[in-house]
Design an enzyme around this catalytic site. Sequence first.
Site, short mmCIF file in Angstrom:
data_model
loop_
_atom_site.label_atom_id
_atom_site.label_comp_id
_atom_site.label_asym_id
_atom_site.label_seq_id
_atom_site.Cartn_x
_atom_site.Cartn_y
_atom_site.Cartn_z
N SER A 90 0.29 -8.96 1.30
CA SER A 90 -1.17 -8.91 1.32
C SER A 90 -1.61 -8.81 2.77
O SER A 90 -1.00 -9.44 3.65
CB SER A 90 -1.75 -10.19 0.70
OG SER A 90 -3.13 -10.32 1.06
N GLY A 126 -2.76 -1.30 -7.26
CA GLY A 126 -1.65 -2.26 -7.37
C GLY A 126 -1.91 -3.26 -8.49
O GLY A 126 -3.03 -3.73 -8.67
N HIS A 134 0.84 -1.20 0.00
CA HIS A 134 0.00 0.00 0.00
C HIS A 134 0.87 1.26 0.00
O HIS A 134 0.60 2.22 -0.72
CB HIS A 134 -0.88 0.06 1.26
CG HIS A 134 -1.85 -1.08 1.40
ND1 HIS A 134 -1.75 -2.02 2.39
CD2 HIS A 134 -2.97 -1.40 0.69
CE1 HIS A 134 -2.74 -2.88 2.30
NE2 HIS A 134 -3.51 -2.53 1.28
P1 AMP Z 1 -6.52 -3.64 -0.46
O1 AMP Z 1 -6.33 -2.89 0.81
O2 AMP Z 1 -6.14 -5.07 -0.40
O3 AMP Z 1 -7.87 -3.38 -1.09
O4 AMP Z 1 -5.47 -3.01 -1.48
C1 AMP Z 1 -5.46 -1.63 -1.75
C2 AMP Z 1 -4.54 -1.38 -2.92
O5 AMP Z 1 -3.21 -1.82 -2.62
C3 AMP Z 1 -4.98 -2.13 -4.19
O6 AMP Z 1 -4.84 -1.28 -5.31
C4 AMP Z 1 -4.01 -3.28 -4.23
O7 AMP Z 1 -3.78 -3.77 -5.54
C5 AMP Z 1 -2.76 -2.64 -3.66
N1 AMP Z 1 -1.84 -3.68 -3.15
C6 AMP Z 1 -2.16 -4.69 -2.31
N2 AMP Z 1 -1.08 -5.48 -2.11
C7 AMP Z 1 -0.08 -4.95 -2.85
C8 AMP Z 1 1.29 -5.31 -3.08
N3 AMP Z 1 1.84 -6.38 -2.51
N4 AMP Z 1 2.03 -4.54 -3.91
C9 AMP Z 1 1.48 -3.44 -4.51
N5 AMP Z 1 0.20 -3.05 -4.33
C10 AMP Z 1 -0.56 -3.79 -3.52
#
Ligand code: AMP
Length: 285
Positions: free
Chosen positions: A185, A147, A37
């Site tokens: 993640s 991401g 993030h």
């Molecule tokens: P989330 O909180 O899981 O909904 O993710 C929020 C944003 O962070 C989304 O655009 C994801 O694709 C991005 N994201 C999550 N994990 C990663 C990672 N390991 N590397 C880059 N971006 C990420």
Amino acid sequence: MEVARDIASLQKAVGEARAGGLRVGLVPTMGALHAGHLSLVSEALRATEYVVVSIFVNPTQFGPSEDFDAYPRPEESDLAACNDVGVDLVFAPSVDQVYPGAIATTIHVAGLSDTLCGPHRPGHFDGVATVVAKLFNLVRPDVAFFGRKDAQQLAIIRRMGADLNFPVAVEGCPTVREADGLALSSRNAYLSTDERARAIALHDALAAARDRIRAGTRNAAPLVREMASIVQKSRPTAVDYISAVDPDSLRPIDTIEGPVLLALAVRYGKTRLIDNVLVDPTERG
Ligand code: AMP
């Protein structure tokens, strides 16, 4: 750093920034922030002048048997992390702020939502597309950062933005990984020590297939078989899919003639992990 918990204070703060001529960047998240993030936030800080991070565990993108209630919500450390890196505003609304009542309107991006994770998470991408459309309308960012870890989500948001003429540039950012290759993640926290060790198979499978493409393999079927055999050795609880698809249409491909997205979703215990890699066959290993 400001924290807005309701729409009025969000719009007041962003309105002032916009009136001051600042370019607004938005990083939508569900919190439990990690270095993945924060890499999106760094890119937003580099590319725009007023950075908004939204932290919202969106109920409409969770299925009835999914982990909405259990999803981690470490708000204090999330706010500290945003403050430390120089975020201008965190939008952390309650569910009632975003959904004051039942909504009758849902965005469905046909085709792209119906493949890969789609069949395994019915309604998930409609929930994502709808909440992102709401965030785009509430924040009215110039640029939004997503991401590539969630490659299908990124393709869906891009398509929605283009189809509905959202005046928002969508920026895809590289996947941040642990030293051994596991993609960061928020759900990795659910893994037991043993599951964490086995989960490296996702990255190992993708890396092996990428190397075979770089070495000249152009037929997708043996690549998918090799990825499946690497994943199987890690004793997964279930394999949702292992696919080689066109990066734009997300349709399976048989023969690799241009860039290919290798993508997989694997479960260890109750934890469902996804990962992908985009391979350009003209690049040599
Ligand atoms: P989330 O909180 O899981 O909904 O993710 C929020 C944003 O962070 C989304 O655009 C994801 O694709 C991005 N994201 C999550 N994990 C990663 C990672 N390991 N590397 C880059 N971006 C990420």
